[in-house]
Design an enzyme around this catalytic site. Structure first.
Site, PDB file in Angstrom:
ATOM      1  CG  HIS A  37      -2.042   0.990   1.111  1.00 13.14           C
ATOM      2  ND1 HIS A  37      -3.347   0.601   0.938  1.00 13.14           N
ATOM      3  CD2 HIS A  37      -2.072   2.351   1.135  1.00 13.14           C
ATOM      4  CE1 HIS A  37      -4.131   1.665   0.861  1.00 13.14           C
ATOM      5  NE2 HIS A  37      -3.378   2.739   0.988  1.00 13.14           N
ATOM      6  CG  HIS A  39      -1.108   6.589  -2.149  1.00  9.60           C
ATOM      7  ND1 HIS A  39      -2.172   5.840  -2.584  1.00  9.60           N
ATOM      8  CD2 HIS A  39      -1.252   6.704  -0.794  1.00  9.60           C
ATOM      9  CE1 HIS A  39      -2.938   5.511  -1.553  1.00  9.60           C
ATOM     10  NE2 HIS A  39      -2.400   6.031  -0.461  1.00  9.60           N
ATOM     11  CE1 TYR A  55      -4.164  13.476  -0.215  1.00  9.97           C
ATOM     12  CE2 TYR A  55      -6.226  12.640   0.677  1.00  9.97           C
ATOM     13  CZ  TYR A  55      -5.088  12.466  -0.096  1.00  9.97           C
ATOM     14  OH  TYR A  55      -4.899  11.281  -0.762  1.00  9.97           O
ATOM     15  NE  ARG A 130      -7.903   2.821  -1.581  1.00 11.24           N
ATOM     16  CZ  ARG A 130      -7.289   3.815  -0.952  1.00 11.24           C
ATOM     17  NH1 ARG A 130      -6.956   4.911  -1.623  1.00 11.24           N
ATOM     18  NH2 ARG A 130      -6.985   3.751   0.320  1.00 11.24           N
ATOM     19  CG  HIS A 185      -5.914   2.454   6.070  1.00 13.74           C
ATOM     20  ND1 HIS A 185      -4.581   2.437   5.748  1.00 13.74           N
ATOM     21  CD2 HIS A 185      -6.498   3.298   5.167  1.00 13.74           C
ATOM     22  CE1 HIS A 185      -4.357   3.224   4.703  1.00 13.74           C
ATOM     23  NE2 HIS A 185      -5.494   3.750   4.326  1.00 13.74           N
ATOM     24  CG  ASP A 251      -1.196   4.841   4.314  1.00 14.36           C
ATOM     25  OD1 ASP A 251      -1.490   5.050   3.117  1.00 14.36           O
ATOM     26  OD2 ASP A 251      -1.848   5.308   5.265  1.00 14.36           O
TER      27      ASP A 251
END
Length: 305
Positions: A37, A39, A55, A130, A185, A251
């Site tokens: 996980h 990005h 955000y 997702r 998560h 993450d």
């Protein structure tokens, strides 16, 4: 469904990740480990941000991500389409194509793409879709069955960013999906809700009955803050429910976090408390994600169905 932060045309800026990631100090990362996980994020105007969004992140380049993998001892990675790019998967797909042996991807797409567009996603290394109901720019659960049918057709799985407290009303529909599903998560909800919260109990049941879960997100779920000890019983409950269907993710770059910015090494050290058994950590870091995402000579699990 609740949103983690209100969407706004003036979405708050979030800080960059720590510049000096390290591996764990309490154990050795096994060979073949997968970070499931993370990005990559481009910047406008080349890679526009959606409006509204929750955000505004800094750039997270492919080079910085690969450097983090190297610094922490991970051989493979899974990139998740970030919410601020909406359904524009270009930055992620470019990165996947540049590193086909090392990376896989989870896309965010609208329904109705052409066969050619779907084939391009698949050839780039996309292995799942997702659905996200927590951050602006995501695709929600309104057409869950249709996404399940598409994922089955493509040999993909589904991944959910959802607050576990919202799971009970949709649990029966999720359980009927014709493809594997993964919950991000550890349910993305505050530890103050407690182990007996109906949402968390529903998550544990879904995982015990065949679902997958990411043991990650301590800095999102903890109400105590570092070293996130209040997350330990939740991670252990999920690991006990299905040690063969838990995976771990960094993450990185830790978007939408305005608290203390964790070092990936700190999050990895916490895994020693989440999963004390070395054999289970081998499953968490290597065996399970190799099956699910198709690393190490495996075909992705959903493609075997």
């Amino acid at each position: 469904m609740r949103e983690a932060f209100p969407s706004s045309m003036e979405a708050p800026a979030c800080p960059a990740p720590q510049p000096d990631p390290r591996g764990p100090t309490r154990y050795a990362v096994p060979r073949g480990a997968v970070d499931t996980h993370a990005h990559v994020i481009g910047l406008p105007p080349d890679y526009p941000f959606v409006e509204p969004r929750s955000y505004t992140p800094p750039e997270a380049s492919p080079e910085a991500y690969l450097a983090m993998l190297d610094a922490t001892g991970f051989d493979y990675g899974v990139l998740i389409q970030v919410s601020v790019h909406g359904t524009d998967n270009r930055r992620m797909l470019e990165t996947l194509r540049a590193h086909p042996g090392r990376l896989r991807g989870i896309a965010v797409i609208p329904l109705g793409l052409s066969d050619r567009e779907l084939a391009e996603l698949q050839s780039a290394g996309v292995v799942g879709l997702r659905l996200n109901v927590l951050y602006g720019g995501g695709v929600g659960f309104d057409q869950l069955a249709s996404y399940g049918a598409l994922a089955r057709e493509m040999g993909w799985h589904l991944q959910f960013l959802v607050d576990a407290r919202d799971l009970p009303p949709i649990a029966s529909e999720v359980a009927k999906l014709p493809v594997p599903f993964v919950v991000d998560h550890m349910g993305h909800f505050p530890t103050s809700a407690g182990l007996d919260d109906p949402g968390f109990r529903t998550l544990v049941s879904l995982v015990r009955d065949g679902g997958w879960v990411k043991l990650q997100g301590a800095f999102r779920n903890s109400v105590e803050g570092p070293p996130y000890a209040d997350t330990i019983p939740f991670a252990r409950a999920l690991s006990d429910a299905a040690p063969d269907r838990c995976v771990w993710g960094s993450d990185w770059p830790h978007v939408a976090n305005w608290g203390p910015m964790p070092n990936v090494g700190e999050l990895l050290d916490l895994v020693a408390d989440w999963v004390p058994d070395e054999e289970r950590r081998q499953k968490l870091f290597v065996d399970n994600p190799h099956r699910l995402y198709g690393f190490g000579g495996h075909k992705p699990l959903a493609a075997l169905g």
